[in-house]
Structures are given as structure tokens and as C-alpha cells.
Design an enzyme around this catalytic site. Structure first.
Site, PDB file in Angstrom:
ATOM      1  N   HIS A 328       0.580  -1.406  -0.258  1.00  0.00           N
ATOM      2  CA  HIS A 328       0.294  -0.172  -0.029  1.00  0.00           C
ATOM      3  C   HIS A 328       0.765   1.469  -0.023  1.00  0.00           C
ATOM      4  O   HIS A 328       1.774   1.220   0.613  1.00  0.00           O
ATOM      5  CB  HIS A 328      -0.946  -0.017   1.378  1.00  0.00           C
ATOM      6  CG  HIS A 328      -1.896   1.044   1.637  1.00  0.00           C
ATOM      7  ND1 HIS A 328      -1.589   2.444   2.128  1.00  0.00           N
ATOM      8  CD2 HIS A 328      -2.916   1.003   0.553  1.00  0.00           C
ATOM      9  CE1 HIS A 328      -3.159   2.992   2.193  1.00  0.00           C
ATOM     10  NE2 HIS A 328      -3.947   2.541   0.802  1.00  0.00           N
ATOM     11  N   ASP A 387      -7.667  -4.631  -0.108  1.00  0.00           N
ATOM     12  CA  ASP A 387      -8.307  -5.110  -1.510  1.00  0.00           C
ATOM     13  C   ASP A 387      -7.959  -7.182  -1.953  1.00  0.00           C
ATOM     14  O   ASP A 387      -9.004  -7.525  -1.838  1.00  0.00           O
ATOM     15  CB  ASP A 387      -7.705  -4.809  -3.046  1.00  0.00           C
ATOM     16  CG  ASP A 387      -8.360  -3.628  -2.667  1.00  0.00           C
ATOM     17  OD1 ASP A 387      -9.622  -3.028  -2.940  1.00  0.00           O
ATOM     18  OD2 ASP A 387      -7.754  -2.333  -3.173  1.00  0.00           O
TER      19      ASP A 387
END
Length: 451
Positions: A328, A387
Site C-alpha cells: 500500500h 483489496d
């Protein structure tokens, strides 16, 4: 567009010319101290604004540089994990409470929350014109249908360009309410056209939460209480993520011009549609399906690790070297959204009898990070992002892949509206207008006949 051979050749020629003129030496960014992608050299985002709405924390600055820490996400100063645990402990739906918080800046009392729930349900129904327009729209991409439907709402708004506080809040409530209905109707319309099935137009029910109403409008009664509570959790986790994510920044940039709400939100939808942003969970879904087919023994960590190493070395899957759902831009040691969602995914997998798949994903999560560290080093700390598990959760609930990204928009609309309202509420606000450094050579004009 219909084109003849000459026109086709001209387009090819223009595209071939474009190949050269879009190239920029990457070293120039460092040489000229230009923040590529609004990122600093260490990968952190360039500060471009101030906000009271959300805060994303994945590291802390020290004298020696950046120190990775466990990730935290805050909504209006409240840690999201605290908000979520309160909702789960009381076994209730929480998205409406979070929406109230993000829009107003404070948590509602019980009476205010109940009134707000009623307000959202009262505004979920669409005008018959909008419903008919969804049915008649061409194309099979629900994000595109959502954007066009939002722009159409401008036409039916008596005061679409009014940016007073009261009007902005009215528009915010209506958009939050109508997104689930538009998405559910659009999916059922596409299924009707593609498969020739009956077109089901189910109207929202009073007394249902937003998550329940969405599942009812999409699936009828074919969902469980845990399905609805898990979707509610996902909506909370994706409702807001600071002003720096691409779609929210897009909404703020367009809002700074004082354009109308519908144009600004449609721009945010266009940003979220990209596979590097809201479409990332679909990439994870496809990758996991590939791994299921190419790894014979889901409980064999050595076999899983070997295949993940091949992916990182660009020898397998799509040969990009990326393991989707891992890493991320801000979070380092953990993504708090993924941590919370993983626990709900476990409960849902138990209910659906799919624990073998869940445990397979757990192994992938752990071994993927190790594979990247083995090949690329540990300079950048990695963790699973939201996700990684969201696509699996959608699949457990029984939601079709066509609505994975629209669901992200359905959650994030409240964050978009909160940031738009904040952008327009600044005293002495200024249009967002960053600068680009031009590195093209100066050239003399040559008349057409002499070229």
C-alpha cells in the site's frame, strides 16, 4: 465511429507520432526536483491540503527517516477499529452512523440516527425517468452507467448549481441514498439484456439498513443476516480514506472550481473506475482464481511459495512481477481495514463452508510478503491491503464481479461528499492549480509548405 482506410491510416500516423512526443526522461524528475505523481522520493505523498475528515497512518517520521508502524485509520478523529468494534459488539448496522459522522463532523444520538436512517431510505427511490433511462442506456459497464446516471440527476435538480451549505447537504444525502438503487437496477438491467431473464425492479424497504436494501434490490431475499452485516462493514471501511487518494482528490480538484456536485462526483467515479484504484479488487480476484487453478495442494506452503516466487520474478501469471492485494502507498506493517475485514471473511467462510479457500488465502497473504522480501529486499515494508480480501468477501456474499468496483463507489460517495463540502466551505478558498515544468525544446515555426 466509422472511418475509411485513409482516415484509419491518418489515425495510425498520429498515434505513431504520439509515441515519441509522450516520452519524458524519468531522471529529469529527480534532476529538476519535480514530485512525480505528487510523491516524495521516499514514496510518501506530497502534502497539498488540510482536512478535518480522515487520516491514514502507516508510518511515523523520526530523525532517521520513516519508521513503519501498525496502520491506523481515523474518521473525524475516531479510530475506525473502535467504531467497527462497537458496531460488531452490538450486532447492528453502522454505515448510516458513519455517514452521519463524516457529513456532520459528530456522532449522532439515537434519535438523530433513527431520523437519518429514515431520511436515507426515503430518498433511495428513483424517479421513473431515471429508472427508464438506466433500462435504455447502451453499454455494459456499471461504473459508466453510474456516472451517466449521476450526471442525469443534475437535470432533475431544481437547484443543481447552488453551493450553499444546505443545498450541498441535500445533494449529499440524495446521492448517498440513490447510489445503491442505481447500481442494483443497472446490474439487473444488464443481466436482463444479456440473458433474457425477467427484469426485477425491487423497491427499497422501510426499516432496512442501506446494506440490506442494496442486497434486497440486487438479489431479492437470497442473502443471510451475516451477508448483510459483512457488506455493512465493507461499506464502513471504504467510506473514506483521506483526501489524498486519487478519486477523492479528483473530487476536491473539480470542486475547487465551484462546479456542480454532479459533475464533480462523476469525475470521482471516472477516477475510481481505474484498475490501479477502485478496480484493484478485481485484479486480486482474477489472480486468486489463477492460483487456485495452478497450485495443486492448497495446504502445501512450499508449493505456494515456489509459485509466488515465480510471479515476483515475472515468470508466471501476467508477468508484471506484482502480487495484487499486497502493499500500500501509506500502510506498512498492516492495513487496519484488511485486518478487520479478514475476521469477517473468516466468519462468512465458515457459514458458507469455504474455509479451505479462506485458509489458502491466509497462506498466500503470508507467503506473498516473504516472496517479495526474498527477491526485492525488505526496504519497503509490505502488508495485505483491503483489496486482498474484499473480492473474496463479495464472492462469499454471492455478489457478481461486475459490481465490485461500483460497490466501492457506493461506499466512498459519503467520503467524496464530505470532502467536496469541506473544499467549498473553506474561507478564502482557492482553485487547485498545481504547476508542471515544461522540458520541451524551443523551436522555430516553419510554414506548412516548407515542411
Amino acid at each position: 465511429m466509422t472511418i475509411n482506410k485513409k482516415e484509419e491510416y491518418l489515425i495510425y500516423k498520429l498515434a505513431d507520432n504520439m509515441k515519441g512526443c509522450v516520452k519524458i526522461d524519468a531522471d529529469l524528475f529527480r534532476k529538476l526536483d519535480v514530485k512525480r505523481g505528487l510523491r516524495n522520493e521516499d514514496g510518501t505523498g506530497v502534502l497539498v491540503g488540510l482536512t478535518n475528515i480522515g487520516n491514514v497512518v502507516g508510518y511515523e517520521r523520526t530523525a532517521d527517516g520513516l519508521r513503519p508502524i501498525e496502520g491506523k485509520l481515523y474518521f473525524r478523529g475516531y479510530e475506525v477499529s473502535d467504531l467497527v468494534h462497537a458496531v460488531l459488539r452490538e450486532q447492528r448496522f453502522g454505515y448510516e452512523e458513519i455517514a452521519y459522522l463524516l457529513l456532520s463532523g459528530r456522532l449522532p444520538d439515537s434519535e438523530e440516527l433513527e431520523q437519518f436512517r429514515h431520511l436515507l431510505v426515503d430518498n433511495m427511490s428513483l424517479m421513473s425517468k431515471t429508472t427508464l433511462n438506466i433500462v435504455e442506456l447502451e453499454g455494459n459497464d456499471i461504473m459508466n452507467i453510474l456516472a451517466r446516471s449521476v450526471l442525469e440527476l443534475y437535470t432533475y435538480d431544481a437547484n443543481p448549481d447552488d453551493i450553499s451549505r444546505e443545498n450541498l447537504m441535500r445533494q449529499s444525502v440524495e446521492l448517498i441514498s440513490k447510489f445503491p438503487t442505481i447500481i442494483a437496477y443497472a446490474y439487473n438491467m444488464l443481466r436482463h439484456k444479456a440473458l433474457g431473464r425477467s427484469l426485477h425492479i425491487r423497491h427499497p424497504k422501510e426499516g432496512f439498513s442501506l446494506a440490506e436494501n442494496f442486497l434486497y434490490m440486487l438479489l431479492g431475499n437470497h442473502y443471510t443476516p451475516l451477508d448483510a452485516r459483512t457488506l455493512d462493514l465493507l461499506l464502513i471501511l471504504q467510506a473514506e480514506h483521506g483526501g489524498g487518494n486519487n478519486s477523492t482528490f479528483t473530487v476536491r480538484v473539480t470542486s475547487s472550481t465551484c462546479t456542480d456536485t454532479y459533475s464533480s462526483i462523476a469525475a470521482g467515479i471516472g477516477s475510481l473506475k481505474g484498475p490501479k484504484h477502485g478496480g484493484a479488487n478485481i485484479r486480486v480476484h482474477h489472480m486468486i482464481e489463477h492460483l487456485k487453478q495452478n497450485i495443486r495442494h492448497w495446504d502445501d506452503e512450499a508449493e505456494i511459495s515456489r509459485y509466488l516466487h515465480k510471479i515476483v520474478k515475472k515468470e508466471a501469471y501476467d508477468c508484471t512481477g506484482l502480487i495484487y492485494g499486497i502493499g500500500h502507498a501509506v500502510y506498512t506493517l498492516s492495513d487496519p481495514r484488511a485486518v478487520l475485514l479478514k475476521e469477517m471473511a473468516r466468519k462468512l467462510a465458515e457459514e458458507k463452508g469455504r474455509m479451505e479457500e479462506f485458509e489458502f488465502m491466509e497462506r498466500i497473504e503470508k507467503l506473498a510478503v516473504e516472496a517479495v522480501y526474498d527477491i526485492k529486499g525488505t526496504a519497503k515494508k509490505l502488508c495485505a491491503n483491503v483489496d486482498f480480501y474484499s473480492g473474496f468477501v463479495y464472492d462469499l456474499i454471492g455478489l457478481p464481479i461486475e459490481i465490485y468496483t461500483p460497490l466501492f463507489a457506493m461506499a466512498r460517495i459519503v467520503g467524496w461528499c464530505a470532502h467536496r463540502n469541506e473544499e467549498l466551505g473553506f474561507v478564502g478558498r482557492r482553485i487547485i492549480r498545481p504547476a508542471y515544468r515544461c522540458v520541451a525544446d524551443i523551436r522555430d515555426y516553419v510554414p506548412v509548405g516548407e515542411r
